[in-house]
Design an enzyme around this catalytic site. Structure first.
Site, PDB file in Angstrom:
ATOM      1  N   ASN A  18     -24.307  40.056   8.804  1.00 45.00           N
ATOM      2  CA  ASN A  18     -24.952  41.144   8.061  1.00 45.00           C
ATOM      3  C   ASN A  18     -26.246  40.789   7.333  1.00 45.00           C
ATOM      4  O   ASN A  18     -27.016  41.691   7.024  1.00 45.00           O
ATOM      5  CB  ASN A  18     -23.969  41.701   7.019  1.00 45.00           C
ATOM      6  CG  ASN A  18     -22.746  42.327   7.647  1.00 45.00           C
ATOM      7  OD1 ASN A  18     -22.853  43.073   8.610  1.00 45.00           O
ATOM      8  ND2 ASN A  18     -21.576  42.011   7.121  1.00 45.00           N
ATOM      9  N   TYR A  19     -26.477  39.523   7.021  1.00 45.86           N
ATOM     10  CA  TYR A  19     -27.589  39.199   6.125  1.00 45.86           C
ATOM     11  C   TYR A  19     -28.649  38.274   6.727  1.00 45.86           C
ATOM     12  O   TYR A  19     -29.749  38.192   6.191  1.00 45.86           O
ATOM     13  CB  TYR A  19     -27.052  38.552   4.840  1.00 45.86           C
ATOM     14  CG  TYR A  19     -26.268  39.505   3.978  1.00 45.86           C
ATOM     15  CD1 TYR A  19     -26.906  40.456   3.191  1.00 45.86           C
ATOM     16  CD2 TYR A  19     -24.880  39.488   3.969  1.00 45.86           C
ATOM     17  CE1 TYR A  19     -26.192  41.350   2.409  1.00 45.86           C
ATOM     18  CE2 TYR A  19     -24.151  40.373   3.201  1.00 45.86           C
ATOM     19  CZ  TYR A  19     -24.814  41.299   2.427  1.00 45.86           C
ATOM     20  OH  TYR A  19     -24.097  42.196   1.659  1.00 45.86           O
TER      21      TYR A  19
END
Length: 702
Positions: A659-660
């Site tokens: 996600n990051y």
């Protein structure tokens, strides 16, 4: 018979066939001559095999210490013993035992089988490569196409709607519910909810007062008037037979035959083929969550105040369908109709409904490797990448705002300082008591921080202790600037522990301010930016191109671990962690012993090959060198694996990777370091980030 004589060098020689023939001809016994020839042939094979076997088993250390004289005596003794043994066998007229030689047909059959296995493996490998190539050719390279104008997500969307779980089937007559020791026949609605509770009896949830009270309250709503009047105490309810039935079903599923498993698999595949795909802009795309969640009891994370409440069955009348006007609109189940049918191409969801426990809207979306998800990820990382160009200006501005006399400005600057430096989530406003007590930066309370003028040699230390997303504890002690420390003291003046630390700030105000500094900038973008830039910096510091593959992977995981620590991505240690580490260390010890033996053998081989050009000795030397190198590589790989596993004991690396972290950083690193991408990304992530894999060059900079 044969005779033996000693050569000048001390080696025992067996007399050859000439002596035996001479004796046989002299006696005129043809039969005896044939028998002696056979025995001598067998003697020759037997002696040669035995000598070779004994030499292999001889330890190198004994040969080195004994010296040449003892070695010659040992050879003489072996030869003499062999001759005596054969003579003894001859006296009793037993044939010498030899290994049965394989027939020509058997040898050819073995070769054919090995060749067939090799061909099958090569064919399977070729098929796998071909399927991979076909998959790549069929992949929709949407990132190479021209993007739609702002706000438009698709131009054509067709699907079959969501898949609804099957209706409840009443319990068989032999499974009974008891209340206060008395058998009671429940109505179907009451019985279904009772079964939800019975299925969780082996879970700690059913021991919590909040869970039990919430369940009983919602259960009574499903009861008939007579049932409500009779069942008034949960402690008097006996769900034992319902629980046993559930356990039996679980056990039966576990013990299914291959035929039964295959039948279930085929049924699921048919459901997937019908409901699991849609047509998006005339391309077939996989849907992520096409099944509507069945009814059950809400669990929540941590001590959620609503755990135990009934999640009601979703009906087609609750569902909004989104598709194209010119497509074949999905049909609802028989006897039902949709709540609404929309044709909104500015959103990415296919269906939506509201769940009853928290009042949140649930969506059916496309799979992670679809165009809509990929475009969203690409846009997210491009916005975070754009922050790089103006982050210094933003930091300078909030440093100035820390000295502002306006409380709103000052609180916003401190919050932004924490979001930037500590990668804290912004936090969302929630209704009191409606959800678990989790907070973010803007919703911090006075009780969540402790100020220390001095702590462990550092000045102006802030101690954080609160529950973040998913009820994961955030605990950290961070030195801050004097200005931030002074402002925090000011914010906490005349406030109780339960009051807001930033009482003049919320997430909406903060994001509105950030969007004025840069289009699309939110507090979450800072978290993505700091995670990605940290990974890139750590990879530069830790990676060495000349390292082995195992060391490169350790460097990558350490860089990823730095991001996970920054973002507070924790996990509980696996239950089998200690045992798996013990097994791994045992493997390491065994490999060290193998390496020590391999080095000893290499040292001896070097001595024997020194000063000689014997091809056999040189071949042995090369083989020993390769054995040592192989043992060293295997030992290094195991030691790196142990280090990596120990460091990852309580850190979750998957969340940040998913996600990051901009995937282009990892792809470029793999290309520069000659690391197979499969070692970093599994099949799911490779499909999700196909756009990054195909468009990223080795010189990519975040």
């Amino acid at each position: 018979m044969e005779e033996s004589e000693r050569t000048p060098g001390g080696v025992v020689m067996v007399l050859g066939l000439e002596d035996a023939d001479f004796k046989a001809e002299r006696k005129g016994t043809r039969k005896k001559r044939q028998r002696e020839e056979e025995l001598l042939d067998e003697l020759s094979d037997f002696t040669e095999g035995l000598l070779l076997k004994k030499r292999k088993k001889m330890k190198i250390e004994e040969s080195r210490e004994a010296g040449p004289g003892v070695e010659k005596k040992r050879k003489m003794k072996i030869s003499e013993e062999t001759v005596l043994k054969v003579k003894k066998e001859e006296d009793v007229e037993y044939p010498v035992s030899v290994k049965r030689k394989k027939k020509k047909e058997e040898i050819e059959a073995t070769k054919a089988m090995k060749l067939r296995v090799k061909e099958e493996r090569m064919a399977a490998k070729a098929l796998k490569i071909k399927m991979k190539e076909e998959e790549e050719q069929q992949r929709w390279r949407w990132w190479e196409e021209e993007r739609y104008e702002c706000g438009i997500k698709w131009k054509f969307l067709e699907h079959k709607g969501p898949y609804f779980p099957p209706e409840y089937q009443p319990l068989p007559d032999n499974v009974r519910f008891f209340y206060n020791g008395e058998h009671i026949k429940l109505s179907p609605a009451t019985e279904e909810v009772a079964l939800f509770f019975a299925q969780m009896l082996d879970h700690e949830y059913t021991t919590k007062d909040v869970f039990r009270n919430n369940f009983f309250k919602d259960w009574r709503k499903e009861m008939t008037h007579d049932e409500r009047r009779l069942i008034v105490d949960l402690d008097k309810c006996d769900f034992g037979e319902l629980f046993q039935m559930h356990k039996d079903k679980v056990e039966a599923r576990r013990n299914m035959s291959q035929e039964e498993k295959q039948a279930v698999k085929e049924v699921n595949q048919k459901i997937l083929d019908k409901y699991g795909y849609c047509i998006l802009d005339h391309h077939r795309e996989r849907i992520g969550n096409f099944k509507i969640e069945p009814p059950g009891l809400f669990r929540g994370r941590g001590d959620h105040p609503k755990q135990g409440l009934l999640k009601r069955r979703i009906q087609p009348e609750d569902v909004i369908i989104n598709c194209s006007k010119d497509c074949c609109i999905p049909k609802p189940p028989a006897g039902h109709q949709w709540k609404e049918v929309r044709h909104d191409n500015t959103v990415t969801w296919l269906a939506s409904w509201m769940e009853n426990v928290q009042g949140s809207i649930k969506y059916i979306m496309l799979n992670a490797n679809s165009k809509l998800k990929g475009e969203k990820d690409w846009e997210k990382y491009e916005v975070a990448r754009g922050l790089k160009t103006c982050v210094d200006r933003i930091r300078s501005e909030y440093q100035v705002d820390l000295k502002s006399k306006k409380m709103e400005t000052c609180q916003r600057a401190v919050a932004l300082y924490f979001i930037d430096k500590l990668a804290l989530r912004a936090g969302n406003e929630k209704e009191e008591g409606e959800t678990a007590d989790t907070v973010g930066c803007c919703s911090l309370r006075v009780e969540h921080i402790t100020l220390h003028e001095q702590l462990n040699g550092d000045k102006c230390v802030v101690e954080f202790d609160f529950l973040g997303k998913d009820c994961i504890r955030y605990y950290n002690k961070v030195p801050v600037t004097k200005r931030v420390f002074k402002n925090l003291k000011l914010f906490m003046e005349n406030k109780q522990g339960g009051e807001d630390l930033f009482d003049r700030l919320n997430t909406t105000l903060l994001n509105k301010y950030l969007s004025s500094l840069m289009p699309g900038l939110t507090a979450k973008v800072f978290r993505t930016y700091n995670a990605s830039i940290t990974l890139q910096q750590q990879l530069r510091e830790l990676s060495i191109k000349s390292d082995s593959l195992a060391e490169k992977l350790l460097a990558y995981n350490r860089a990823n671990r730095a991001v996970a620590i920054l973002c507070n991505h924790q996990r509980a240690p696996p239950k089998t962690f200690e045992q798996s580490m013990a097994n791994l260390h045992a493997k390491i010890d065994h490999r060290k012993e193998q390496l020590a033996l391999a080095r000893s053998e290499l040292k001896q081989a070097k001595k024997e090959a020194k000063g000689t050009t014997d091809d056999k000795l040189q071949a042995v030397l090369e083989r020993k060198k390769r054995a040592v190198q192989r043992c060293e590589e295997q030992l290094l790989r195991l030691e790196v694996q142990a280090t990596d596993r120990e460091e990852n004991k309580q850190i979750a690396l998957g969340t940040s990777k998913l996600n990051y972290l901009d995937p282009r950083i990892s792809v470029a690193w793999c290309k520069n370091m000659d690391v197979p991408l499969e070692k970093i990304y599994n099949k799911t992530l490779r499909d999700k980030f196909a756009w990054a894999i195909h468009m990223t060059n080795p010189d990519f900079e975040f």
